[in-house]
Design a protein around this motif. Structure first.
Motif: not given
Length: 385
Positions: A243-261
């Motif tokens: 985040s440019k304003s917070l100066k830390k990493w923020v969670n932007l979600g997981n609306t869809n995931v495909i695949g394996n590790l």
């Protein structure tokens, strides 16, 4: 009147006949390729004039590399790239209809975002793979879904945006490097600075995506992404942004995931890319149950970030033992009563085929945590030097 291809071919023939050597096509005036015309460049292109009203096909062909430079940006209709050692752009190059990768990468200066391969008006492309992609920045202006054909370190690692996200132009590049020590940014993106909903951030790669329109963003991963160092189940993976304003990493979600590790892709919630300096992968779930948190990325380089293998909360379970094995199952480290001030720092303390007190090579390792009265827990960790 002959088309531009004929004029260009005759010009080169005359120059060769007169015994001159031409090492670049240098446009000072107003060049144009008419509809149906085809021009193949086997030498560098310098564009100091107008070369942006084209309706034919341009090809770049070389067993070595070619460079496009000059004071003005050329804009082509159809583009074919067959340069074994790469097509280097010292100036932005536009494509308005279709672009095909045949051989080699398109390489741009990552320190100058305005120099990019520009897909104009939803111009499509074809032929991308781990050897053929944009090594640097690509831009899009258009209204359709788009996957940027970007990569690094001879790996294609596309990033996707949704329709309407490039109305005012969107730009992207991929970086196979540690966000804590980026080579092309003045700011460091500390992977230990993240909001409460996160439990870890990748130290292996990130993307730079610019755009002021709301969109879902899709990131891709492969075996070199070391996703097992973040999660044991891809459902626990998240897109994260600095985040440019917070100066830390923020969670932007997981609306869809495909695949394996080892291979897959994940989509975020709706975001505005310009709100974030860079994007990468994060974890929203602890790798161990209860009050323990495992930090599985180890980079023992003395920079103060992930220098050791940490298991937060282990001090409340003093009767424990940590064992670490290499990919061949050889024990490289073992310690009873492992606590936060006695961490594994990538130095072998094993026997057998690994010399004691030797630096272990970069790569994936396997840990086993034994706690008296509890079930053994295990997982992967990664040493990055």
């Amino acid at each position: 009147m002959s088309n531009f291809k004929s004029i260009f071919t005759i010009f080169l023939t005359v120059v060769s006949f007169l015994g001159f050597t031409q090492d670049a096509f240098h446009n000072f005036g107003n060049a144009q390729i008419h509809s149906g015309g085809k021009v193949g460049f086997h030498i560098d292109v310098i564009n100091d004039g107008e070369f942006n009203d084209n309706k034919g096909k341009v090809g770049f062909y070389s067993e070595n590399s070619l460079t496009v430079s000059g004071d003005n940006n050329p804009v082509f209709y159809d583009v074919e790239i067959d340069t074994k050692e790469g097509l280097f752009l010292d100036v932005a190059v536009g494509v308005t209809n279709f672009q095909e990768f045949v051989n080699g990468r398109v390489i741009t200066d990552r320190e100058q975002k305005n120099i990019s391969l520009n897909y104009i008006g939803d111009a499509p492309y074809l032929g991308e793979n781990d050897d053929r992609y944009v090594d640097g920045y690509a831009t899009l202006s258009g209204l359709l879904d788009f996957s940027f054909p970007v990569g690094d370190d001879f790996r294609l690692r596309p990033i996707k945006i949704e329709s309407g996200a490039a109305t005012n132009t969107s730009r992207a590049a991929y970086f196979f490097e540690n966000p804590n020590t980026p080579n092309f940014f003045t700011e460091r993106f500390n992977t230990e600075q993240y909001e409460e909903l996160l439990y870890g951030v990748s130290i292996f790669e990130f993307w730079d995506l610019d755009g002021n329109q709301s969109t879902k963003v899709t990131l891709t991963w492969d075996s070199n992404s070391n996703i097992p160092t973040l999660v044991e189940d891809v459902e626990d993976l998240r897109v994260v942004g600095w985040s440019k304003s917070l100066k830390k990493w923020v969670n932007l979600g997981n609306t869809n995931v495909i695949g394996n590790l080892d291979n897959g892709e994940i989509s975020s919630d709706l975001i505005i890319p310009d709100d974030y300096e860079v994007l990468t992968f994060g974890s929203s779930n602890r790798l161990l149950d209860g009050d323990l948190e495992v930090f599985t990325a180890v980079s023992p380089n003395g920079d103060g970030y992930n220098d050791t293998f940490r298991i937060q909360g282990l001090s409340q379970f003093p009767n424990n033992e940590v064992s670490i094995y290499n990919r061949w199952g050889v024990l490289v480290f073992q310690k009873k009563a492992y606590h936060e001030n006695q961490n594994f720092a990538g130095i072998s303390e094993g026997r057998a085929t690994v010399s004691k007190e030797s630096k272990l090579p970069e790569g994936t390792y396997y840990y086993v945590l034994t706690i008296e009265g509890a079930k053994d827990r295990a997982g992967y960790l990664y040493i990055s030097r």
